[in-house]
Design a protein around this motif. Structure first.
Motif, PDB file in Angstrom:
ATOM      1  N   GLN A  55       0.834  -1.198   0.000  1.00  0.00           N
ATOM      2  CA  GLN A  55       0.000   0.000   0.000  1.00  0.00           C
ATOM      3  C   GLN A  55       0.871   1.250   0.000  1.00  0.00           C
ATOM      4  OE1 GLN A  55      -2.540  -0.856   3.402  1.00  0.00           O
ATOM      5  NE2 GLN A  55      -4.202  -1.204   1.975  1.00  0.00           N
ATOM      6  N   TRP A  56       0.278   2.348  -0.458  1.00  0.00           N
ATOM      7  CA  TRP A  56       0.990   3.606  -0.574  1.00  0.00           C
ATOM      8  C   TRP A  56       0.469   4.620   0.429  1.00  0.00           C
ATOM      9  CZ3 TRP A  56       5.092   4.785  -3.721  1.00  0.00           C
ATOM     10  CH2 TRP A  56       5.458   3.797  -4.622  1.00  0.00           C
ATOM     11  N   TYR A  57       1.348   5.489   0.883  1.00  0.00           N
ATOM     12  CA  TYR A  57       1.024   6.538   1.844  1.00  0.00           C
ATOM     13  C   TYR A  57       1.651   7.833   1.358  1.00  0.00           C
ATOM     14  CZ  TYR A  57      -0.101   2.622   4.857  1.00  0.00           C
ATOM     15  OH  TYR A  57      -0.660   1.483   5.371  1.00  0.00           O
ATOM     16  N   TYR A  58       1.098   8.951   1.827  1.00  0.00           N
ATOM     17  CA  TYR A  58       1.738  10.230   1.577  1.00  0.00           C
ATOM     18  C   TYR A  58       2.408  10.647   2.872  1.00  0.00           C
ATOM     19  CZ  TYR A  58       2.766  14.948   0.181  1.00  0.00           C
ATOM     20  OH  TYR A  58       3.441  16.105  -0.122  1.00  0.00           O
ATOM     21  N   CYS A  59       3.699  10.906   2.833  1.00  0.00           N
ATOM     22  CA  CYS A  59       4.456  11.288   4.017  1.00  0.00           C
ATOM     23  C   CYS A  59       4.487  12.809   4.121  1.00  0.00           C
ATOM     24  CB  CYS A  59       5.876  10.741   3.953  1.00  0.00           C
ATOM     25  SG  CYS A  59       6.865  11.240   5.384  1.00  0.00           S
ATOM     26  N   LEU A  60       3.914  13.323   5.215  1.00  0.00           N
ATOM     27  CA  LEU A  60       3.884  14.763   5.445  1.00  0.00           C
ATOM     28  C   LEU A  60       5.267  15.308   5.820  1.00  0.00           C
ATOM     29  CD1 LEU A  60       0.564  14.767   7.447  1.00  0.00           C
ATOM     30  CD2 LEU A  60       0.899  15.665   5.136  1.00  0.00           C
ATOM     31  N   LYS A  61       6.112  14.466   6.353  1.00  0.00           N
ATOM     32  CA  LYS A  61       7.461  14.883   6.732  1.00  0.00           C
ATOM     33  C   LYS A  61       8.366  15.036   5.508  1.00  0.00           C
ATOM     34  CE  LYS A  61      11.292  13.493   9.721  1.00  0.00           C
ATOM     35  NZ  LYS A  61      11.766  12.468  10.657  1.00  0.00           N
ATOM     36  N   HIS A  62       8.281  14.065   4.590  1.00  0.00           N
ATOM     37  CA  HIS A  62       9.142  14.073   3.408  1.00  0.00           C
ATOM     38  C   HIS A  62       8.470  14.671   2.173  1.00  0.00           C
ATOM     39  CE1 HIS A  62      10.902  10.649   5.822  1.00  0.00           C
ATOM     40  NE2 HIS A  62      11.879  11.533   5.743  1.00  0.00           N
ATOM     41  N   HIS A  63       7.159  14.936   2.265  1.00  0.00           N
ATOM     42  CA  HIS A  63       6.390  15.545   1.169  1.00  0.00           C
ATOM     43  C   HIS A  63       6.449  14.710  -0.107  1.00  0.00           C
ATOM     44  CE1 HIS A  63       6.027  19.039   3.740  1.00  0.00           C
ATOM     45  NE2 HIS A  63       7.340  18.997   3.908  1.00  0.00           N
ATOM     46  N   ARG A  64       6.193  13.398   0.070  1.00  0.00           N
ATOM     47  CA  ARG A  64       6.203  12.511  -1.101  1.00  0.00           C
ATOM     48  C   ARG A  64       5.416  11.243  -0.797  1.00  0.00           C
ATOM     49  NH1 ARG A  64      12.351  11.205   0.081  1.00  0.00           N
ATOM     50  NH2 ARG A  64      12.055   9.497   1.532  1.00  0.00           N
ATOM     51  N   ALA A  65       5.056  10.539  -1.872  1.00  0.00           N
ATOM     52  CA  ALA A  65       4.396   9.244  -1.746  1.00  0.00           C
ATOM     53  C   ALA A  65       5.456   8.196  -1.423  1.00  0.00           C
ATOM     54  CB  ALA A  65       3.687   8.884  -3.043  1.00  0.00           C
ATOM     55  N   GLU A  66       5.116   7.310  -0.503  1.00  0.00           N
ATOM     56  CA  GLU A  66       6.042   6.247  -0.111  1.00  0.00           C
ATOM     57  C   GLU A  66       5.274   4.939   0.004  1.00  0.00           C
ATOM     58  OE1 GLU A  66       7.748   7.587   3.585  1.00  0.00           O
ATOM     59  OE2 GLU A  66       9.039   9.039   2.575  1.00  0.00           O
ATOM     60  N   GLN A  67       5.892   3.863  -0.421  1.00  0.00           N
ATOM     61  CA  GLN A  67       5.257   2.554  -0.329  1.00  0.00           C
ATOM     62  C   GLN A  67       5.589   1.933   1.019  1.00  0.00           C
ATOM     63  OE1 GLN A  67       6.255  -0.272  -3.403  1.00  0.00           O
ATOM     64  NE2 GLN A  67       4.205  -1.116  -3.310  1.00  0.00           N
ATOM     65  N   GLY A  68       4.555   1.460   1.708  1.00  0.00           N
ATOM     66  CA  GLY A  68       4.743   0.839   3.008  1.00  0.00           C
ATOM     67  C   GLY A  68       4.735   1.860   4.132  1.00  0.00           C
ATOM     68  N   LYS A  69       4.757   1.342   5.340  1.00  0.00           N
ATOM     69  CA  LYS A  69       4.691   2.190   6.538  1.00  0.00           C
ATOM     70  C   LYS A  69       6.095   2.545   7.001  1.00  0.00           C
ATOM     71  CE  LYS A  69       0.355   0.136   8.006  1.00  0.00           C
ATOM     72  NZ  LYS A  69      -0.327  -0.659   9.022  1.00  0.00           N
ATOM     73  N   ARG A  70       6.776   3.368   6.236  1.00  0.00           N
ATOM     74  CA  ARG A  70       8.162   3.730   6.549  1.00  0.00           C
ATOM     75  C   ARG A  70       8.249   4.803   7.632  1.00  0.00           C
ATOM     76  NH1 ARG A  70      10.798   4.077   0.519  1.00  0.00           N
ATOM     77  NH2 ARG A  70      10.272   1.956  -0.056  1.00  0.00           N
ATOM     78  N   CYS A  71       7.310   5.713   7.642  1.00  0.00           N
ATOM     79  CA  CYS A  71       7.372   6.840   8.574  1.00  0.00           C
ATOM     80  C   CYS A  71       6.357   6.673   9.698  1.00  0.00           C
ATOM     81  CB  CYS A  71       7.138   8.151   7.822  1.00  0.00           C
ATOM     82  SG  CYS A  71       8.500   8.540   6.702  1.00  0.00           S
ATOM     83  N   TRP A  72       6.553   7.457  10.742  1.00  0.00           N
ATOM     84  CA  TRP A  72       5.680   7.483  11.911  1.00  0.00           C
ATOM     85  C   TRP A  72       4.237   7.705  11.461  1.00  0.00           C
ATOM     86  CZ3 TRP A  72       5.787   6.090  16.742  1.00  0.00           C
ATOM     87  CH2 TRP A  72       4.953   6.683  17.678  1.00  0.00           C
ATOM     88  N   PHE A  73       3.284   7.048  12.112  1.00  0.00           N
ATOM     89  CA  PHE A  73       1.884   7.103  11.681  1.00  0.00           C
ATOM     90  C   PHE A  73       1.328   8.521  11.645  1.00  0.00           C
ATOM     91  CE2 PHE A  73       1.345   6.982  16.235  1.00  0.00           C
ATOM     92  CZ  PHE A  73       0.199   7.728  16.468  1.00  0.00           C
ATOM     93  N   ALA A  74       1.768   9.387  12.540  1.00  0.00           N
ATOM     94  CA  ALA A  74       1.269  10.763  12.562  1.00  0.00           C
ATOM     95  C   ALA A  74       1.768  11.571  11.367  1.00  0.00           C
ATOM     96  CB  ALA A  74       1.673  11.442  13.860  1.00  0.00           C
ATOM     97  N   ASP A  75       2.802  11.095  10.683  1.00  0.00           N
ATOM     98  CA  ASP A  75       3.345  11.771   9.507  1.00  0.00           C
ATOM     99  C   ASP A  75       2.814  11.197   8.200  1.00  0.00           C
ATOM    100  OD1 ASP A  75       4.936  13.451  11.075  1.00  0.00           O
ATOM    101  OD2 ASP A  75       6.627  12.058  11.059  1.00  0.00           O
TER     102      ASP A  75
END
Length: 58
Positions: free
Chosen positions: A5-25
């Motif tokens: 699954q894909w997520y948008y990371c608010l910290k890195h300002h990009r789409a990332e696959q998987g849960k790489r960053c903290w859930f709040a980000d």
């Protein structure tokens, strides 16, 4: 599910696959990278729609 699954990371300002960053980000999950890349646009459209609905109801 999980890492495909894909997520948008608010910290890195990009789409990332998987849960790489903290859930709040993270925003998501989204079904694909293209949708995750549009996360901020999707949220803005939803907020505008709900704001219009709220003002119409009041």
């Amino acid at each position: 599910m999980g890492d495909e699954q894909w997520y948008y990371c608010l910290k890195h300002h990009r789409a990332e696959q998987g849960k790489r960053c903290w859930f709040a980000d993270r925003m998501g999950p989204y079904p694909d990278q293209a949708t995750a890349e549009r996360a901020l646009e999707i949220v803005k459209q939803r907020n505008e729609r709900e704001d219009a609905r709220d003002s119409w109801e009041n």
